[in-house]
Design an enzyme around this catalytic site. Structure first.
Site, PDB file in Angstrom:
ATOM      1  CG  ASP A   1      -2.204  -1.028   1.017  1.00 12.80           C
ATOM      2  OD1 ASP A   1      -2.184  -1.886   0.288  1.00 12.80           O
ATOM      3  OD2 ASP A   1      -3.214  -0.645   2.255  1.00 12.80           O
TER       4      ASP A   1
ATOM      5  CG  HIS B   1       1.879  -0.138   4.655  1.00 10.37           C
ATOM      6  ND1 HIS B   1       1.555  -1.218   5.268  1.00 10.37           N
ATOM      7  CD2 HIS B   1       0.827   0.801   4.275  1.00 10.37           C
ATOM      8  CE1 HIS B   1       0.416  -1.015   5.799  1.00 10.37           C
ATOM      9  NE2 HIS B   1      -0.119   0.120   5.177  1.00 10.37           N
TER      10      HIS B   1
END
Length: 282
Positions: free
Chosen positions: A93, A248
């Site tokens: 992400d 992430h």
């Protein structure tokens, strides 16, 4: 002087009278016959119920064409928390990140692994070259909103529509107008039924996760080494067939190091795949 004596009727007159009498009787009899034969001149008669006509043979029933099964979301508010198959999906992400994303792409390319990248719109705008590289390497594209507002679901419908559409427009500006974008992830996983429905109206399934190593959280780690170990252990402990793993790439260099260790371990035990281009709902 003559007496007033009436002459008897002549024989001719008698014949005429008899003929007229006979003609009248015949006319009355003929009228009775005519009225008996003509329904329009008869007294009304109560209708007689006729037996119902036999029904035609029923047409053979035709089974409707079966529709493809629709898989309901198994996560919060109807989002998908698992892949629905034995494959494990790694998702990254908040990028693209000019430093970490290229390093992660190199690791994935080296092991021929496909992942899913949930990208923030304004970063897509700023680094379309990285978006093109992600797509060229065969990874799945995911809309992660325009500016990562954690309260995105509380915004008015007009803003939601603009946010999701504008992010998709930026992704397509980088990789091509015809490229499908089948996935949306709400910032922070803050899904609501309305937000999931909005994404669906734009052709996107909403994806959550069932494995979160909290790689973004550094507060409780003594140092980078402890952080990396915690992330690795969390993924290894919780991942299962069908898991969607949250991580992430933006601003998280330790995540790249953690996946340098995790990828061979995961690849030995699971099938790793990007989320399918046709979506998860079927």
């Amino acid at each position: 002087m003559r007496l007033g004596i009436k002459k008897p009727p002549s024989a001719g007159l008698l014949v005429v009278a008899v003929l007229l009498l006979l003609l009248g009787t015949t006319a009355r009899d003929s009228d009775r016959v005519t009225r008996a034969a003509n329904p329009a001149t008869r007294a009304p008669v109560a209708p007689v119920a006729l037996p119902a006509a036999p029904s035609p043979s029923a047409a053979p029933s035709v089974s409707p064409t079966p529709s493809l099964p629709v898989r309901p979301g198994d996560g919060v508010a109807g989002a998908f928390a698992t892949t629905g198959t034995s494959a494990v999906a790694l998702t990254f992400d908040d990028g693209p990140d000019p430093i970490n994303t290229p390093k992660l792409l190199a690791l994935l390319r080296q092991r021929h692994i496909h992942a899913t990248f949930c990208m923030v719109g304004f970063r897509v705008r700023d680094r379309p070259d990285l978006v093109r590289q992600i797509y060229a390497d065969g990874h799945t594209l995911c809309n992660h909103s325009w500016q990562h507002l954690l309260d995105l679901a509380k915004r008015d419908p007009a803003y939601l529509d603009w946010d999701l559409r504008h992010t998709n427009d930026m992704i397509r500006a980088a990789v091509g107008a015809d490229v499908p974008i089948r996935y949306f992830r709400a910032p922070g996983g803050n899904f609501t039924p309305e937000l999931v429905a909005k994404a669906k109206s734009l052709g996107m399934d909403s994806i959550s996760w069932d494995v979160d190593p909290r790689d973004w959280e550094h507060t409780h780690d003594a140092n980078a080494s402890a952080h990396i170990s915690r992330v690795v252990n969390a993924v290894q402990h919780h991942v299962r067939p069908g898991s969607i793993v949250l991580s992430h790439d933006n601003g998280q260099p330790n995540t790249i190091t953690a996946y340098d260790q995790l990828l061979p371990w995961l690849q030995e035990r699971f099938t790793l795949a990007g989320l399918p281009p046709e979506g998860l709902s079927g």
